[in-house]
Scaffold this active site. Structure first.
Site, mmCIF file in Angstrom:
data_model
loop_
_atom_site.group_PDB
_atom_site.id
_atom_site.type_symbol
_atom_site.label_atom_id
_atom_site.label_comp_id
_atom_site.label_asym_id
_atom_site.label_seq_id
_atom_site.Cartn_x
_atom_site.Cartn_y
_atom_site.Cartn_z
ATOM 1 N N LYS A 178 0.936 -1.155 -0.018
ATOM 2 C CA LYS A 178 0.065 -0.016 -0.130
ATOM 3 C C LYS A 178 0.823 1.272 -0.067
ATOM 4 O O LYS A 178 0.474 2.142 -0.543
ATOM 5 C CB LYS A 178 -0.865 -0.040 1.133
ATOM 6 C CG LYS A 178 -2.013 -1.182 0.940
ATOM 7 C CD LYS A 178 -3.217 -0.709 1.957
ATOM 8 C CE LYS A 178 -4.462 -1.613 1.454
ATOM 9 N NZ LYS A 178 -5.689 -1.396 2.303
ATOM 10 N N LYS A 193 -4.643 -9.782 -5.869
ATOM 11 C CA LYS A 193 -5.944 -10.020 -5.220
ATOM 12 C C LYS A 193 -6.984 -8.931 -5.536
ATOM 13 O O LYS A 193 -6.379 -7.582 -5.982
ATOM 14 C CB LYS A 193 -5.256 -9.341 -3.487
ATOM 15 C CG LYS A 193 -6.466 -9.609 -2.711
ATOM 16 C CD LYS A 193 -6.145 -9.186 -1.146
ATOM 17 C CE LYS A 193 -6.379 -7.710 -0.816
ATOM 18 N NZ LYS A 193 -7.824 -7.507 -0.729
ATOM 19 N N LYS A 202 -10.843 -3.586 -2.859
ATOM 20 C CA LYS A 202 -11.703 -2.258 -2.662
ATOM 21 C C LYS A 202 -10.889 -1.248 -3.254
ATOM 22 O O LYS A 202 -11.605 -0.414 -3.979
ATOM 23 C CB LYS A 202 -12.401 -2.193 -1.334
ATOM 24 C CG LYS A 202 -13.526 -3.068 -1.032
ATOM 25 C CD LYS A 202 -14.119 -2.199 0.315
ATOM 26 C CE LYS A 202 -13.937 -3.330 1.145
ATOM 27 N NZ LYS A 202 -12.826 -2.955 2.336
HETATM 28 P P1 ATP Z 1 -8.775 -2.321 0.800
HETATM 29 O O1 ATP Z 1 -8.372 -2.432 -0.710
HETATM 30 O O2 ATP Z 1 -9.599 -1.096 1.175
HETATM 31 O O3 ATP Z 1 -8.012 -2.814 1.763
HETATM 32 P P2 ATP Z 1 -10.138 -5.013 0.702
HETATM 33 O O4 ATP Z 1 -11.021 -5.515 -0.417
HETATM 34 O O5 ATP Z 1 -8.686 -5.634 0.780
HETATM 35 O O6 ATP Z 1 -10.147 -3.465 0.962
HETATM 36 P P3 ATP Z 1 -10.628 -5.390 3.469
HETATM 37 O O7 ATP Z 1 -11.734 -4.447 4.247
HETATM 38 O O8 ATP Z 1 -9.271 -4.871 3.764
HETATM 39 O O9 ATP Z 1 -10.792 -5.473 2.011
HETATM 40 O O10 ATP Z 1 -10.758 -6.586 3.951
HETATM 41 C C1 ATP Z 1 -11.748 -7.312 4.670
HETATM 42 C C2 ATP Z 1 -11.841 -8.930 4.641
HETATM 43 O O11 ATP Z 1 -11.843 -9.372 3.058
HETATM 44 C C3 ATP Z 1 -10.301 -9.347 5.189
HETATM 45 O O12 ATP Z 1 -10.705 -10.630 5.930
HETATM 46 C C4 ATP Z 1 -9.631 -9.925 3.941
HETATM 47 O O13 ATP Z 1 -8.737 -10.926 4.241
HETATM 48 C C5 ATP Z 1 -10.714 -10.306 3.186
HETATM 49 N N1 ATP Z 1 -10.310 -10.066 1.699
HETATM 50 C C6 ATP Z 1 -10.174 -9.087 0.906
HETATM 51 N N2 ATP Z 1 -9.817 -9.069 -0.376
HETATM 52 C C7 ATP Z 1 -9.801 -10.564 -0.599
HETATM 53 C C8 ATP Z 1 -9.875 -11.348 -1.661
HETATM 54 N N3 ATP Z 1 -9.348 -10.832 -2.831
HETATM 55 N N4 ATP Z 1 -10.031 -12.591 -1.500
HETATM 56 C C9 ATP Z 1 -10.404 -13.161 -0.122
HETATM 57 N N5 ATP Z 1 -10.474 -12.383 0.688
HETATM 58 C C10 ATP Z 1 -10.443 -11.103 0.759
HETATM 59 MG MG MG Z 2 -7.292 -4.844 2.511
#
Ligand code: ATP
Ligand code: MG
Length: 332
Positions: free
Chosen positions: A112, A195, A198
């Site tokens: 990040k 991955k 969001k």
């Molecule tokens: P950001 O990009 O803002 O970090 P994010 O999509 O990574 O958002 P988080 O809020 O950081 O989402 O994570 C929420 C949950 O979703 C965590 O348990 C994380 O491990 C899971 N998660 C996030 N992205 C994935 C993915 N691509 N596959 C499986 N699990 C995921």
């Molecule tokens: Mg995340």
């Protein structure tokens, strides 16, 4: 019942399907057998720049998506992180027993911060995993259901807890990550070796829970595959197709093998059409329910307040224990 803790950041106006498949589905089944705490981690979201009005709105929207996805706010404690002051308070104490080098090794920070540049990278982003440790430890958590990307942070939490316990006496329960191997990492449809997130720079390969069905279908039809043409699961050589098969298999509750069989000898176009139906079929009802819940924000806020009170009861007791152990003079 053993305690469970997990959370998501309100860092977008919708969750993405990786959040649903990698985390929420597991939350839903574990809430039956655990005393579960599910937080909307707004303090974590502040670690990258957020628009204040949007952050407020996205916090409600995230809560609505938890509920619409099957989290029961009367059985589980579903609350907003910033409503329970103990999170920030314990995080400070844990900051003081975490090594700078130790925190520097976190790969999420490296990823990040590389995107933010040195001036855009905040101290908050650096301290993110330590706040997460506080979240988990405040609830005497035994199980932390997360995606693969959070494994390292749960490991750090365990190290910090063990260090605190050995330095100041038994205070924290040592938690364990619960990561479902098959669904631990859903990949970006345009970039199937990274991955889905969001906060991805491009949204072209991100499937949002709240997207209209036509938008979702279009993104799936444009997903990156390969030149080989065979509908076969092969993570190494066919990451795009393998990712589509994983999503299909989980949402349709079918084995990957049965999907491979169904589409044997047919093109990727057919697989994608089938997948688009499965995905829009799953999220259609969730989307309607979210919109319904958002129609009554006062009711949602009332529910979040009640749940925050419940969470604070547990969290404040743990915080008092930790403050006492490190030698902070209690206020009489
Ligand atoms: P950001 O990009 O803002 O970090 P994010 O999509 O990574 O958002 P988080 O809020 O950081 O989402 O994570 C929420 C949950 O979703 C965590 O348990 C994380 O491990 C899971 N998660 C996030 N992205 C994935 C993915 N691509 N596959 C499986 N699990 C995921
Ligand atoms: Mg995340």
């Amino acid at each position: 019942k053993p305690r469970l803790y997990s959370g998501m950041q309100p860092s977008a106006d919708s969750l993405q399907i990786g959040n649903y498949i990698g985390a929420l589905l597991n939350w839903k089944s574990l809430q039956e057998t655990h005393e579960a705490y599910f937080s909307i981690v707004d303090l974590h979201a502040l670690t990258v720049a957020q628009d204040p009005a949007k952050l407020r709105e996205n916090t409600r929207r995230t809560a609505a998506q938890y509920i619409a996805s099957g989290i029961d706010p009367s059985a589980s404690t579903l609350y907003v992180q910033s409503h329970v002051a103990a999170h920030a308070q314990l995080a400070w104490v844990l900051n003081t027993i975490t090594g700078f080098g130790e925190a520097s090794r976190m790969t999420q920070f490296k990823d990040k911060s590389a995107k933010q540049g040195s001036d855009g990278t905040t101290v908050g982003l650096f301290a993110y995993p330590i706040l997460m440790a506080a979240d988990i430890l405040l609830y005497d958590t035994v199980v932390v259901p997360v995606g693969e990307d959070q494994r390292q942070h749960v490991e750090l939490t365990r190290d910090i807890a063990a260090r605190f316990n050995s330095r100041f006496g038994d205070t924290f329960v040592i938690p364990e990550a619960d990561i479902v191997k098959e669904t631990a990492k859903i990949y970006d449809l345009q970039n199937p070796t990274s991955k889905m997130s969001k906060s991805a720079e491009s949204h072209a390969g991100v499937i949002w829970l709240l997207d209209a069905p036509a938008v979702t279908a279009k993104k799936i039809m444009r997903a990156v595959t390969d030149a080989d043409g065979g509908v076969v699961f092969d993570r190494e050589n066919k990451p795009g197709v393998s990712n589509l098969l994983t999503i299909y298999s989980v949402l349709a509750e079918r084995s990957v093998q049965s999907i491979e069989d169904e589409y044997a000898g047919r093109g990727y176009g057919d697989l994608k059409k089938g997948l688009a139906e499965v995905v829009t079929g799953t999220f259609g009802p969730i989307r309607s329910r979210v919109l319904e819940l958002l129609d009554d924000p006062a009711e949602l806020d009332r529910l979040l307040a009640l749940n925050a009170d419940r969470a604070a009861g547990v969290a404040n007791a743990t915080l008092a224990r930790a403050f006492d152990r490190v030698g902070l003079l209690p206020r009489r």
